[in-house]
Design a protein around this motif. Structure first.
Motif, short mmCIF file in Angstrom:
data_model
loop_
_atom_site.label_atom_id
_atom_site.label_comp_id
_atom_site.label_asym_id
_atom_site.label_seq_id
_atom_site.Cartn_x
_atom_site.Cartn_y
_atom_site.Cartn_z
N SER A 178 0.78 -1.11 0.16
CA SER A 178 -0.24 -0.22 0.21
C SER A 178 1.09 0.96 -0.29
CB SER A 178 -0.92 0.01 1.07
OG SER A 178 -2.06 -1.20 0.67
N ALA A 179 2.22 1.29 0.45
CA ALA A 179 3.25 2.32 0.89
C ALA A 179 3.67 3.11 -0.22
CB ALA A 179 4.56 2.20 1.78
N LEU A 180 3.32 1.20 -1.21
CA LEU A 180 4.32 1.80 -3.05
C LEU A 180 3.47 2.29 -3.66
CD1 LEU A 180 7.08 -1.24 -2.74
CD2 LEU A 180 7.42 1.29 -2.39
N LEU A 181 2.23 1.27 -3.16
CA LEU A 181 0.72 1.55 -4.43
C LEU A 181 0.54 3.51 -4.18
CD1 LEU A 181 -0.81 0.70 -6.16
CD2 LEU A 181 -2.51 0.53 -4.36
N GLY A 182 0.53 4.28 -2.83
CA GLY A 182 0.71 5.37 -2.97
C GLY A 182 1.74 6.51 -3.53
N PHE A 183 2.56 5.88 -3.07
CA PHE A 183 3.61 6.55 -3.59
C PHE A 183 3.81 6.49 -5.56
CE2 PHE A 183 8.49 6.61 -5.41
CZ PHE A 183 9.08 8.05 -4.68
N LEU A 184 3.51 5.84 -5.88
CA LEU A 184 3.68 5.80 -7.17
C LEU A 184 2.25 6.49 -7.88
CD1 LEU A 184 4.37 4.90 -10.57
CD2 LEU A 184 2.72 2.84 -9.54
N PHE A 185 1.02 5.98 -7.04
CA PHE A 185 -0.42 6.88 -7.51
C PHE A 185 -0.02 8.69 -7.79
CE2 PHE A 185 -4.86 6.25 -5.89
CZ PHE A 185 -5.39 7.59 -7.16
N LEU A 186 1.02 8.96 -6.74
CA LEU A 186 1.05 10.52 -6.82
C LEU A 186 1.87 10.86 -7.97
CD1 LEU A 186 0.51 13.61 -4.76
CD2 LEU A 186 2.68 12.66 -3.54
N LEU A 187 3.00 10.24 -7.86
CA LEU A 187 3.41 10.42 -9.23
C LEU A 187 3.27 10.22 -10.23
CD1 LEU A 187 6.93 8.84 -7.68
CD2 LEU A 187 6.26 11.18 -7.43
N SER A 188 2.25 9.32 -10.73
CA SER A 188 1.64 9.06 -11.82
C SER A 188 0.07 10.28 -12.40
CB SER A 188 0.55 7.86 -11.81
OG SER A 188 0.25 7.62 -11.46
N ILE A 189 -0.14 11.21 -11.67
CA ILE A 189 -1.07 11.59 -11.66
C ILE A 189 -0.68 13.39 -13.06
CG2 ILE A 189 -2.79 14.10 -10.87
CD1 ILE A 189 -2.74 11.57 -7.72
N PRO A 190 -1.24 13.28 -13.17
CA PRO A 190 -1.01 14.54 -14.28
C PRO A 190 -0.71 15.64 -14.15
CG PRO A 190 -2.69 12.90 -15.43
CD PRO A 190 -2.85 12.52 -14.11
N LEU A 191 -1.69 15.79 -13.38
CA LEU A 191 -1.10 16.89 -12.44
C LEU A 191 0.12 18.07 -11.66
CD1 LEU A 191 -2.92 19.89 -12.31
CD2 LEU A 191 -3.36 18.76 -10.54
N SER A 192 0.64 16.38 -10.99
CA SER A 192 1.65 15.93 -10.43
C SER A 192 2.98 16.37 -11.43
CB SER A 192 1.89 14.83 -9.83
OG SER A 192 0.98 14.45 -8.92
N ILE A 193 2.79 15.68 -12.65
CA ILE A 193 3.85 15.66 -13.73
C ILE A 193 3.77 16.98 -14.28
CG2 ILE A 193 4.07 14.51 -15.85
CD1 ILE A 193 2.81 12.04 -14.79
N LYS A 194 3.13 17.84 -14.73
CA LYS A 194 2.51 18.86 -15.12
C LYS A 194 3.54 19.81 -14.42
CE LYS A 194 0.44 22.37 -16.79
NZ LYS A 194 -0.68 23.23 -17.87
N LEU A 195 3.07 20.27 -12.49
CA LEU A 195 3.79 21.37 -12.19
C LEU A 195 4.12 20.92 -11.57
CD1 LEU A 195 0.07 21.77 -9.86
CD2 LEU A 195 1.14 22.95 -11.63
N ALA A 196 4.97 19.88 -10.89
CA ALA A 196 6.77 19.43 -9.93
C ALA A 196 7.32 20.06 -10.98
CB ALA A 196 6.16 18.44 -9.93
N SER A 197 7.42 20.05 -12.08
CA SER A 197 8.22 20.36 -12.61
C SER A 197 8.79 22.42 -13.19
CB SER A 197 8.67 19.61 -14.52
OG SER A 197 7.61 19.81 -15.04
N GLN A 198 7.66 22.57 -12.67
CA GLN A 198 8.02 24.09 -12.38
C GLN A 198 8.06 24.69 -11.19
OE1 GLN A 198 3.62 24.65 -14.49
NE2 GLN A 198 3.85 24.02 -16.45
N PRO A 199 9.17 25.54 -11.72
CA PRO A 199 9.37 26.49 -10.30
C PRO A 199 8.21 27.34 -9.62
CG PRO A 199 9.90 27.62 -11.94
CD PRO A 199 9.46 26.46 -12.52
N MET A 200 7.31 26.79 -9.53
CA MET A 200 6.01 27.22 -8.65
C MET A 200 5.95 26.82 -7.10
SD MET A 200 3.96 28.03 -11.57
CE MET A 200 2.71 27.64 -12.10
N ALA A 201 4.15 27.06 -6.43
CA ALA A 201 4.16 27.26 -5.26
C ALA A 201 3.44 25.74 -4.54
CB ALA A 201 4.01 27.88 -4.31
#
Length: 609
Positions: A178-201
């Motif tokens: 479950s821990a690893l499922l949650g870890f990948l879950f957050l990293l695979s959401i398109p919004l995460s992929i887009k926003l995390a690589s931009q210098p935002m807040a």
């Protein structure tokens, strides 16, 4: 190997404390920066923040590796898929910065601080009054010429968030899978992929709010005062990162107050808990409103002017409420409005405000399964999380634009609910079938994220940029329509020029000349041309008076987006106002450059000596 068990001081708490300590160094930079942004103390705090932030990342790596070892083959698959997503985001972070909000204020404001030598008031820049905790971090990188690192810096907040989420799930569900499922879950959401690589807040706020919520959930089981302090510090950091966090924090406080009263806790104990939360959260957050109060008399400037006196600096929606914006602007029905949370999961689209300007994930719908036949040990947690997610989602729809990005704050609580739902469904199946379901969902989430990664890479022309000798300037010119104007201003205008930007896009960060702008950049012109003062003068006199107003502010040039300015002024001005504007262009300005969209005009009354 055994599965992780709850402990008095879990990996979740350890990582949360490291992340919060890193954030507290950023808070310390504010009062130091009011004195100087180049002092040894200011830069030392920044360096300590970076060191602790790196320590948090290392702790994430170590704790995830532990879960990988405990989960066997499932863990190795999860690790490979997670690394693939992280590498993709790192490649996106290698592109030149084009995110509008980053160029508008997340990077632009610290650049102005550094130019001034201190965190000083910037009256023309409404966004500079926002709580800008992560911009303190960006200021340190910009001070050393490390602009290209700023995108990876924001990515670090996503990775720490994923680690916090994984360790919480591992502790609460006693399952590394479950821990690893949650870890990948957050990293695979398109919004995460887009926003995390931009210098935002965004992921700074998501991290601190996530820590606060999950720590308070732990407090429901283990009433240690240290958990309350950790949650309070996290809330203060969250408030210091984004104004939209105010709604989330108020709702969280209200939900826990309701829980405390309904559980018949002694009011003295509830009051004591509330004071701890209020004291430590305020201790962290108060420097920002105190700064604004000292500068403007309004601690929440540029908002709530009607409460604290003055006017609102950012009047959103042009007179329409968010509900009216959807019902009238997009001609939606009330039912469509109420279904927006569900629609966001399936029909989001980057760059299209009608479709919420972002992509969430349909897998978040699994959160509903967490509400079915709740096991007693998770009942309180699920009820609190569900109340928080639903109340924030709907109240935010009535308070802000219906954009997916504004839901980032509740992303960690929402994923916790979804993972609780997966665990609940798995428990109803045989052990083998339950593990098969988890593996299927792991692969499905990764494929969904990969689909977005490839589409996003094609949209941003990632392979073309990395595989050719294309320059940064060439890439920016192809992605930002304003960049042609920026290059002309930087190369051709005098060093002492001051340019007022009218509907150009306000990418302040890339300008090397003194520029001015506003959220509604035509508003000063509209207000004067519609005022009683201008009505008493002739057309030429009003045009001259308008030019003098710009001249008094030191403006030497205007950059005007031709189509946008004519559209806005054409809709808002009367016949005389339009005549004045035409006279202003013809008599008071001289065109010195005409680009594809934007003309550069020189104020005749402001000719240099």
């Amino acid at each position: 190997m055994s599965e992780p068990n709850p402990s008095k001081f879990s990996q979740f708490e350890t990582l949360s404390w490291i992340a919060v300590i890193a954030g507290l160094f950023l808070v310390t930079m504010l009062p130091l920066g009011l004195y100087s942004t180049s002092s040894v103390l200011y830069l030392s705090c920044w360096a300590l923040h970076i060191l602790v932030q790196l320590g948090a990342l290392c702790y994430v790596a170590v704790s995830i590796w532990r879960h990988v070892r405990l989960a066997g083959s499932f863990g190795l698959i999860a690790l490979v898929l997670s690394l693939a997503s992280i590498v993709a985001m790192a490649l996106f972070a290698s592109l030149p910065i084009i995110a509008r909000d980053a160029l508008l204020y997340h990077l632009a404001v610290p650049k102005l601080w550094l130019a001034a030598g201190a965190i000083t008031e910037i009256p023309w820049h409404e966004w500079s009054y926002f709580p800008l905790l992560l911009s303190q971090g960006y200021a340190g990188f910009l001070n050393f010429g490390l602009e290209d690192v700023t995108q990876y810096y924001h990515l670090s907040f996503l990775l720490i968030s994923a680690g916090v989420l994984a360790n919480f799930l591992g502790t609460q569900l006693r399952s590394s899978r479950s821990a690893l499922l949650g870890f990948l879950f957050l990293l695979s959401i398109p919004l995460s992929i887009k926003l995390a690589s931009q210098p935002m807040a965004d992921f700074g706020a998501a991290l601190y709010f996530g820590i606060a919520v999950l720590t308070l959930l732990r407090y429901l089981e283990d009433e240690r005062r240290s958990l309350l302090v950790l949650a309070a510090l996290s809330l203060g950091l969250c408030l210091s990162t984004k104004y939209s966090a105010c709604l989330a924090v108020v709702l969280l406080a209200g939900i826990f107050l309701i829980w405390a009263i309904s559980s018949q806790r002694p009011m003295k104990k509830v009051g004591s808990e509330g004071l701890v939360l209020l004291f430590f959260a305020s201790l962290v957050y108060l420097p920002w409103p105190l700064r604004n109060f000292y500068w403007t008399g309004n601690p929440m400037y540029p908002f709530l002017g009607s409460v604290f006196g003055g006017t609102d600096g950012l009047p959103f929606f042009s007179g329409l409420s968010p509900l009216e914006h959807r019902l009238l602007g997009y001609e939606e029905s009330l039912l469509q409005f109420l279904l927006i949370p569900l629609r966001m999961l399936f029909f989001g689209e980057d760059g299209n405000p009608r479709q919420f300007a972002g992509v969430f994930s349909p897998f978040l719908l699994l959160a509903v399964a967490s509400l079915s036949k709740l096991p007693k040990e998770h009942r309180r947690m699920v009820y609190v999380l569900a109340a928080l997610v639903l109340s924030y989602w709907y109240i935010s729809l009535f308070s802000f634009y219906a954009l997916v990005r504004y839901q980032v704050l509740i992303l960690l609580p929402l994923i916790v609910l979804a993972c609780f739902g997966i665990e609940r469904v798995s428990s109803l199946l045989s052990e083998q079938a339950g593990k098969g379901l988890q593996l299927f969902l792991l692969l499905a989430m990764a494929l969904y994220g990969d689909w977005y990664i490839f589409a996003h890479a094609e949209k941003l022309e990632l392979t073309e940029y990395l595989g050719t000798a294309q320059s940064k300037e060439s890439y920016l010119s192809s992605r930002i329509s304003e960049f042609e104007t920026i290059e002309y201003v930087n190369a051709e205008l005098p060093a002492d020029a001051r340019v007022y930007l009218l509907f150009t896009g306000n990418r302040f960060y890339y300008y090397e000349r003194d520029v001015r702008g506003a959220y509604f950049s035509a508003k000063p012109i509209q207000e004067y041309l519609l005022s009683s003062e201008s009505k008493a003068l002739g057309v030429s006199d009003v045009a001259a008076a308008l030019a003098e107003r710009f001249n008094r502010d030191g403006i030497t040039h205007l950059a005007i987006h031709n189509r946008r300015i004519h559209g806005v002024l054409g809709d808002s001005l009367d016949k005389q106002g339009k005549a004045v504007w035409n006279s202003f262009l013809g008599e008071q300005l001289q065109l010195v450059h005409q680009g594809r969209f934007v003309g550069i005009w020189k104020l005749k009354v402001a000719e240099p000596e």
